[in-house]
Structure formats: structure tokens, C-alpha cells
Design a protein around this motif. Structure first.
Motif, PDB file in Angstrom:
ATOM      1  N   ARG A   1       0.819  -1.208   0.000  1.00 59.21           N
ATOM      2  CA  ARG A   1       0.000   0.000   0.000  1.00 59.21           C
ATOM      3  C   ARG A   1       0.849   1.253   0.000  1.00 59.21           C
ATOM      4  N   ASN A   2       2.023   1.189   0.633  1.00 60.50           N
ATOM      5  CA  ASN A   2       2.885   2.379   0.657  1.00 60.50           C
ATOM      6  C   ASN A   2       3.360   2.743  -0.744  1.00 60.50           C
ATOM      7  N   ALA A   3       3.817   1.732  -1.493  1.00 67.18           N
ATOM      8  CA  ALA A   3       4.264   1.990  -2.864  1.00 67.18           C
ATOM      9  C   ALA A   3       3.101   2.463  -3.735  1.00 67.18           C
ATOM     10  N   ALA A   4       1.933   1.830  -3.558  1.00 65.25           N
ATOM     11  CA  ALA A   4       0.774   2.222  -4.354  1.00 65.25           C
ATOM     12  C   ALA A   4       0.406   3.685  -4.093  1.00 65.25           C
ATOM     13  N   ARG A   5       0.422   4.083  -2.835  1.00 68.66           N
ATOM     14  CA  ARG A   5       0.074   5.467  -2.516  1.00 68.66           C
ATOM     15  C   ARG A   5       1.154   6.439  -2.987  1.00 68.66           C
ATOM     16  N   HIS A   6       2.415   5.962  -3.029  1.00 67.43           N
ATOM     17  CA  HIS A   6       3.490   6.818  -3.555  1.00 67.43           C
ATOM     18  C   HIS A   6       3.244   7.141  -5.022  1.00 67.43           C
ATOM     19  N   TYR A   7       2.952   6.125  -5.815  1.00 68.46           N
ATOM     20  CA  TYR A   7       2.698   6.357  -7.238  1.00 68.46           C
ATOM     21  C   TYR A   7       1.424   7.175  -7.437  1.00 68.46           C
TER      22      TYR A   7
ATOM     23  N   LEU B   1      -6.100  10.469  -0.925  1.00 65.18           N
ATOM     24  CA  LEU B   1      -6.983  10.854   0.167  1.00 65.18           C
ATOM     25  C   LEU B   1      -6.925   9.846   1.306  1.00 65.18           C
ATOM     26  N   GLU B   2      -6.881   8.559   0.967  1.00 62.99           N
ATOM     27  CA  GLU B   2      -6.748   7.530   2.004  1.00 62.99           C
ATOM     28  C   GLU B   2      -5.432   7.674   2.763  1.00 62.99           C
ATOM     29  N   GLU B   3      -4.360   8.000   2.032  1.00 64.53           N
ATOM     30  CA  GLU B   3      -3.060   8.172   2.698  1.00 64.53           C
ATOM     31  C   GLU B   3      -3.087   9.366   3.649  1.00 64.53           C
ATOM     32  N   LEU B   4      -3.681  10.476   3.213  1.00 63.98           N
ATOM     33  CA  LEU B   4      -3.728  11.671   4.052  1.00 63.98           C
ATOM     34  C   LEU B   4      -4.573  11.441   5.300  1.00 63.98           C
ATOM     35  N   THR B   5      -5.691  10.764   5.133  1.00 63.91           N
ATOM     36  CA  THR B   5      -6.541  10.514   6.303  1.00 63.91           C
ATOM     37  C   THR B   5      -5.914   9.504   7.252  1.00 63.91           C
ATOM     38  N   GLU B   6      -5.151   8.569   6.723  1.00 66.61           N
ATOM     39  CA  GLU B   6      -4.523   7.568   7.589  1.00 66.61           C
ATOM     40  C   GLU B   6      -3.481   8.198   8.515  1.00 66.61           C
ATOM     41  N   ARG B   7      -2.766   9.180   7.994  1.00 65.83           N
ATOM     42  CA  ARG B   7      -1.753   9.811   8.848  1.00 65.83           C
ATOM     43  C   ARG B   7      -2.287  11.065   9.542  1.00 65.83           C
ATOM     44  N   GLY B   8      -3.585  11.327   9.403  1.00 67.40           N
ATOM     45  CA  GLY B   8      -4.193  12.424  10.142  1.00 67.40           C
ATOM     46  C   GLY B   8      -3.945  13.797   9.572  1.00 67.40           C
ATOM     47  N   ASP B   9      -3.618  13.899   8.304  1.00 69.58           N
ATOM     48  CA  ASP B   9      -3.406  15.195   7.660  1.00 69.58           C
ATOM     49  C   ASP B   9      -4.761  15.685   7.140  1.00 69.58           C
ATOM     50  N   TRP B  10      -5.563  16.202   8.055  1.00 66.88           N
ATOM     51  CA  TRP B  10      -6.925  16.590   7.686  1.00 66.88           C
ATOM     52  C   TRP B  10      -6.943  17.829   6.787  1.00 66.88           C
ATOM     53  N   ASP B  11      -6.024  18.756   6.994  1.00 65.87           N
ATOM     54  CA  ASP B  11      -5.978  19.945   6.140  1.00 65.87           C
ATOM     55  C   ASP B  11      -5.620  19.574   4.698  1.00 65.87           C
ATOM     56  N   GLY B  12      -4.637  18.688   4.542  1.00 64.66           N
ATOM     57  CA  GLY B  12      -4.293  18.234   3.193  1.00 64.66           C
ATOM     58  C   GLY B  12      -5.439  17.486   2.532  1.00 64.66           C
ATOM     59  N   ALA B  13      -6.152  16.674   3.314  1.00 68.85           N
ATOM     60  CA  ALA B  13      -7.295  15.962   2.758  1.00 68.85           C
ATOM     61  C   ALA B  13      -8.395  16.933   2.340  1.00 68.85           C
ATOM     62  N   LEU B  14      -8.602  17.996   3.128  1.00 67.33           N
ATOM     63  CA  LEU B  14      -9.613  18.986   2.764  1.00 67.33           C
ATOM     64  C   LEU B  14      -9.251  19.706   1.468  1.00 67.33           C
ATOM     65  N   LYS B  15      -7.972  20.021   1.282  1.00 69.51           N
ATOM     66  CA  LYS B  15      -7.545  20.653   0.033  1.00 69.51           C
ATOM     67  C   LYS B  15      -7.767  19.732  -1.161  1.00 69.51           C
ATOM     68  N   LEU B  16      -7.478  18.454  -0.964  1.00 70.69           N
ATOM     69  CA  LEU B  16      -7.662  17.504  -2.056  1.00 70.69           C
ATOM     70  C   LEU B  16      -9.141  17.369  -2.418  1.00 70.69           C
ATOM     71  N   VAL B  17     -10.011  17.335  -1.418  1.00 67.11           N
ATOM     72  CA  VAL B  17     -11.447  17.256  -1.693  1.00 67.11           C
ATOM     73  C   VAL B  17     -11.922  18.515  -2.416  1.00 67.11           C
ATOM     74  N   GLU B  18     -11.363  19.655  -2.047  1.00 69.77           N
ATOM     75  CA  GLU B  18     -11.732  20.897  -2.734  1.00 69.77           C
ATOM     76  C   GLU B  18     -11.311  20.866  -4.198  1.00 69.77           C
ATOM     77  N   SER B  19     -10.114  20.307  -4.465  1.00 73.02           N
ATOM     78  CA  SER B  19      -9.676  20.195  -5.862  1.00 73.02           C
ATOM     79  C   SER B  19     -10.538  19.199  -6.630  1.00 73.02           C
TER      80      SER B  19
END
Length: 521
Positions: A170-176, A195-213
Motif C-alpha cells: 500500500r505504501n508503494a501504491a500510494r506513492h505512485y 486521500l486515504e493516505e492523508l486521512t490515515e496519517r491524520g493530515d486533515w488539512d491536506g485531505a480537505l484541500k484535495l477534496v476541494e480540488s
């Protein structure tokens, strides 16, 4: 059509010109090399046109001969390219159909006829043929070579992502996926994995930006984007509730505005507002969420919004909730709990029984058992209610991918999917009865001997048999049956003795029993 009209207009103009010359006779005298040539004007015009046409034909022939080598080579080149594209098309169809041998054959044929620099699809067909042949290592190498070509980079990242998913890395998949999302945020597969990677590590601000895009590129609909934002803002508020209450309150209130019927957002927003002594606004948020969908967490926070309230005040607040959502099991359960705390056993019992009638489940029977124990202390009835609770369907809980949680979480602990938890009743317990409203069978301490089916027995009760049964503390009951007609059998069995404080089966429950019901265990 326009060309035809232009051609007709030119022909018509030439005809008019020749007709005009024919109507005006004249002569043309030409002296050349000591000779004089005298012709009519019409003949001279025809001669000039013929000379011009001859010159044009001569020039076309010379030009054709001059360009003939290039024309011939272009013909063969186009023919070779067409054969190459035909091979490429056949190979892509074979790869889609799973024919690895034909795909490999057409790959080689297309590579001979077309240069891979001119047609990048040959690289894709080559990689697909390797996958069909089981050469995953070779396919990964080909996908990696695609990263050097700007035109094929996203295709290479997609292939490497799928290979990493196949291997479970999963780490390699999320990297690509992250690299692809950085180049092309409109790609749904890359955005979802990132988005799954950002939410897994608790980066809620980054996830919000991605959802906005995603919303700006119209990958997801507006309602779905608002739901995701509400979930992410609720998770952010949960993470900051202790460290930064003000930011947590802002995030929770925004989440509640985006999804007013989302219970976790309403609960955390109201809780933070109540902590900051804004009970009125927090209660209003809870009331709005309760009208949309009643939830026990909403009722618990609403009834205990003011810590200094007396138990009767909490009961009144629970009744207020019931007025907002009548004829609902959660409303009755909230009133029953508050009435039990206030020692109003009549109200508590009435509302708990009403909740059972509306939604038969485990928590209602347990609450009714607590009421029975607090009011009468009758342990027999308490055990009877507890046995019904064991057989009743479970209370609703937060469920995601088979995981049952008492508290809501933003992502699934199994798959990492965002907004996976759903408020519903979990799967029934193993070993449940085939019919959930049937009572659990109790093994008999002693059983009457089996009677052959061919015989018919008449059961006669006498006083000597009834007297010992009546003198027993909790008399043994006998179950009899009278057979009518030929070939019918009658069996006699006895039930086990009851415990001293066991009230037995209620008449209503006994009436519901059916001799045709059977049990799983």
C-alpha cells in the motif's frame, strides 16, 4: 457543394465569353519571322486557350516525374503504417480479451512496422502482453521506462500503482498515486488513494484541500464533496478538541452546517459550544440533528447539557426531545432513561415497553430489566428480561467492514476508506434461533418414554396424579395431546422444574409459541 457551384459559374462565364466573341466578328494579324498569319478572333482565342492547357499539362507531367520517387516511397510508407496500426489494433483487442500469445505476436509485428517513438501505444501493448504472460517484473520495468516520456508518464504511474496494489504494497501504491495526483489532480484513482493516505496519517488539512480540488474539477458531485468535507472537519475537530478547542469548535460548526443530519458533527459541535457556556446554540444544533435522525448520543448530551440540572429537569428535556420526534424508539428510550434516573418507574416502564413495541432490541430489554430491579427487585423477572435481551436483535452501532465500534471514526480500520462507518444494527449473534421471537429451549430433566406411533393412547387425569403436582413448590406441568383418526400418535412430555423465584413464561409469550417451530441448536 460550393466547389460544384464555383465550377459551374466558371464554365458559364467562359461560355458567355465565347458567345460574345462569336457575335463580334474580327480578324487577328500576326507577323512572325517574315510571315503574316491572319486568323479570325474566335480561332485566335481557342488557340490561346489550347496553348495554355497544353503548357499546364506539360508542367504537371514534368512535376509528376520529378516527384515520382517521393510519391512511391510515401505510398509504401503509408501502406506500412496502415499495416502497423492494423496490427496494433488487433493486439489491443487480443490483450483486452486475455489472449497473451496473439497480443505478443501483434506487438512484435507492430514494432517492426511502426516506431514506438511515433506511436506510444506500442509500449502499452508490450506491457499488457507481459502481464498476460505472467512476466510482472518485465511489465514493471516497461512501466518504469514510461516515466521518462511526458506523454506516457501517467500511464506508467497507473501501471505501477496497479502492480503495487496487486502485491499488497500500500505504501508503494500510494506513492505512485501521489505522484500522479500532483501532476493530474483530476484522476479519480490517484485522488482517492492519496486521500486515504492523508486521512490515515491524520493530515486533515491536506485531505480537505484535495477534496476541494476534486470538487473544482468535478470529479465528485457537490453533495458528495460537502459530505466528505463534513467528515474531515469532524475528524479534525476530534483531533483538536483538547489541544486547540477554538479551532476544533470552528471546524465542528462548519461540519454541522455542511451536514446538519450528521450526528457525530452535531454532537462534537454542541459539546464544544456547551463547554464554552453557549448552551442555547449547542442545544439548537442538537435539536436540528434530532429532528433529522434521532441518535442516543444526541439524547445523552441534550439531557445532560446543564450539569447542575436536577433529575426532573433532565426528564423534562428528554420529553421535549420526544415531542420533536414522536413515535420513535430512540425518543421513548431517552425518556425511559431519564425517568429511571428520576425514580419515575411508571413512566420509565411505559416508555421502555413502547420502545420495545416500536423496535424490539437488546437495549430496550436491558433497560426494562434495570427498571424492574430498581422498582421491585424481582430477580426472576429480571432474569426473564435478560434472557429476552440475549435473544433480541442487537442495538445499532457504528459498523464498517465488519468492525463494530461504540464510537464513530472517520476512516475504516480495515480498508482505510473515508466515511465508512454506518449507524446500523450489527449482524445477529451466532446461534440465534431461526425465529428470533421464539424462546430458548431448556433441556428437560426427565422425559417420558417414547410411544410407538402406531398406538393411540388416551390420557386420563385423576386426583391422585394431580395432588402431588399441586403440592409441589412450583408444580410440574404435563403436556398432553389427544389424537383423533387412524394413524395419529400422541406423546407425553414434562417440563423441568422451575427455580423458586422464576415466574415462568408469561401467558402472552406462551400463546405465541407454535408446535411447528424448530431450533437451530
Amino acid at each position: 457543394m460550393i466547389r460544384i457551384l464555383i465550377f459551374l459559374a466558371v464554365v458559364f462565364a467562359l461560355g458567355l465569353g465565347f458567345a460574345w466573341l462569336a457575335d463580334r466578328p474580327g480578324e487577328m494579324l500576326v507577323t512572325f519571322n517574315g510571315y503574316q498569319y491572319q486568323v479570325s478572333l474566335m480561332v485566335a482565342a481557342v488557340a490561346i486557350v489550347a496553348v495554355v492547357a497544353a503548357v499546364m499539362i506539360f508542367w504537371w507531367l514534368v512535376k509528376s516525374l520529378w516527384n515520382s520517387p517521393y510519391t512511391i516511397s510515401r505510398y509504401f510508407r503509408v501502406r506500412r503504417r496502415d499495416r502497423g496500426y492494423q496490427a496494433l489494433s488487433t493486439g489491443m483487442i487480443a490483450a483486452g480479451a486475455g489472449d497473451g500469445a496473439l497480443a505478443r505476436k501483434k506487438t512484435k509485428e507492430a514494432a517492426k512496422l511502426i516506431s514506438s517513438d511515433q506511436e506510444p501505444l506500442i509500449n502499452l501493448l508490450d506491457a499488457q502482453a507481459s502481464l498476460l504472460e505472467g512476466d510482472h517484473e518485465g511489465a514493471r520495468e516497461k512501466f518504469e521506462r514510461m516515466l521518462d516520456d511526458p506523454e506516457m508518464r501517467l500511464l506508467g504511474l497507473r501501471g505501477l500503482y496497479l502492480e503495487a496494489e496487486r502485491l499488497g504494497d500500500r505504501n508503494a501504491a500510494r506513492h505512485y498515486a501521489g505522484r500522479a495526483a500532483a501532476v493530474a489532480p483530476q484522476l479519480a484513482w490517484a485522488a482517492e488513494s492519496t486521500l486515504e493516505e492523508l486521512t490515515e496519517r491524520g493530515d486533515w488539512d491536506g485531505a480537505l484541500k484535495l477534496v476541494e480540488s476534486q470538487k473544482s474539477t468535478r470529479q465528485i458531485e457537490r453533495d458528495a464533496a460537502n459530505r466528505r468535507r463534513a467528515v474531515l472537519l469532524t475528524a479534525k475537530a476530534q483531533a483538536l478538541v483538547d489541544s486547540d478547542p477554538n479551532t476544533a469548535r470552528t471546524a465542528a460548526v462548519e461540519a454541522n452546517k455542511l451536514a446538519p443530519d450528521f450526528a457525530p458533527a452535531a454532537v462534537i459541535a454542541a459539546n464544544l459550544l456547551i463547554r464554552q457556556n453557549d448552551v442555547r446554540k449547542g442545544s439548537k444544533i442538537l435539536e436540528t440533528a434530532w429532528r433529522a435522525e434521532p441518535h442516543p448520543d444526541i439524547a445523552e448530551l441534550y439531557t445532560h447539557a446543564r450539569p447542575g440540572d436536577a433529575v426532573l429537569d433532565r426528564l423534562n428535556r428528554a420529553k421535549k426531545l420526544q415531542e420533536m420526534k414522536k413515535n420513535h424508539a430512540e425518543s421513548s428510550m431517552a425518556v425511559a432513561r431519564a425517568a429511571l434516573d428520576a425514580q419515575d418507574f411508571a413512566t420509565a416502564r411505559r416508555e421502555a415497553e413502547a420502545a420495545i413495541r416500536m423496535d424490539r432490541r437488546e437495549g430496550a430489554y436491558l433497560l426494562l430489566a434495570d427498571i424492574e430491579e430498581a422498582e421491585t427487585g424481582d430477580q426472576g423477572k429480571v432474569r426473564q428480561l435478560l434472557s429476552k435481551a440475549v435473544r433480541a436483535p442487537r442495538d445499532p452501532a457504528w459498523v464498517a467492514d465488519g468492525v463494530v465500534s461504540e464510537r464513530w471514526a472517520p476512516v475504516s480500520p480495515v480498508t482505510g476508506k473515508l466515511d465508512a462507518f454506518i449507524w446500523r444494527a450489527p449482524m445477529e449473534r451466532l446461534g440465534q434461533l431461526i425465529e428470533s421471537d421464539a424462546d430458548v429451549a431448556v433441556p428437560a430433566l426427565s422425559a417420558a418414554p417414547a410411544v410407538p406411533a402406531e398406538k393411540t393412547i388416551d390420557i386420563v387425569s385423576d386426583a391422585s396424579a394431580a395432588k402431588p403436582a399441586a403440592e409441589a413448590p412450583n408444580g410440574m406441568e404435563k403436556e398432553t395431546a389427544a389424537a383423533s383418526g387412524d394413524g395419529e400418535a400422541v406423546e407425553q412430555a414434562s417440563e423441568p422444574p422451575r427455580l423458586p423465584d422464576d415466574p415462568g413464561v408469561a401467558p402472552d409469550d406462551e400463546a405465541e409459541k407454535s408446535p411447528r417451530r424448530f431450533r437451530l441448536f
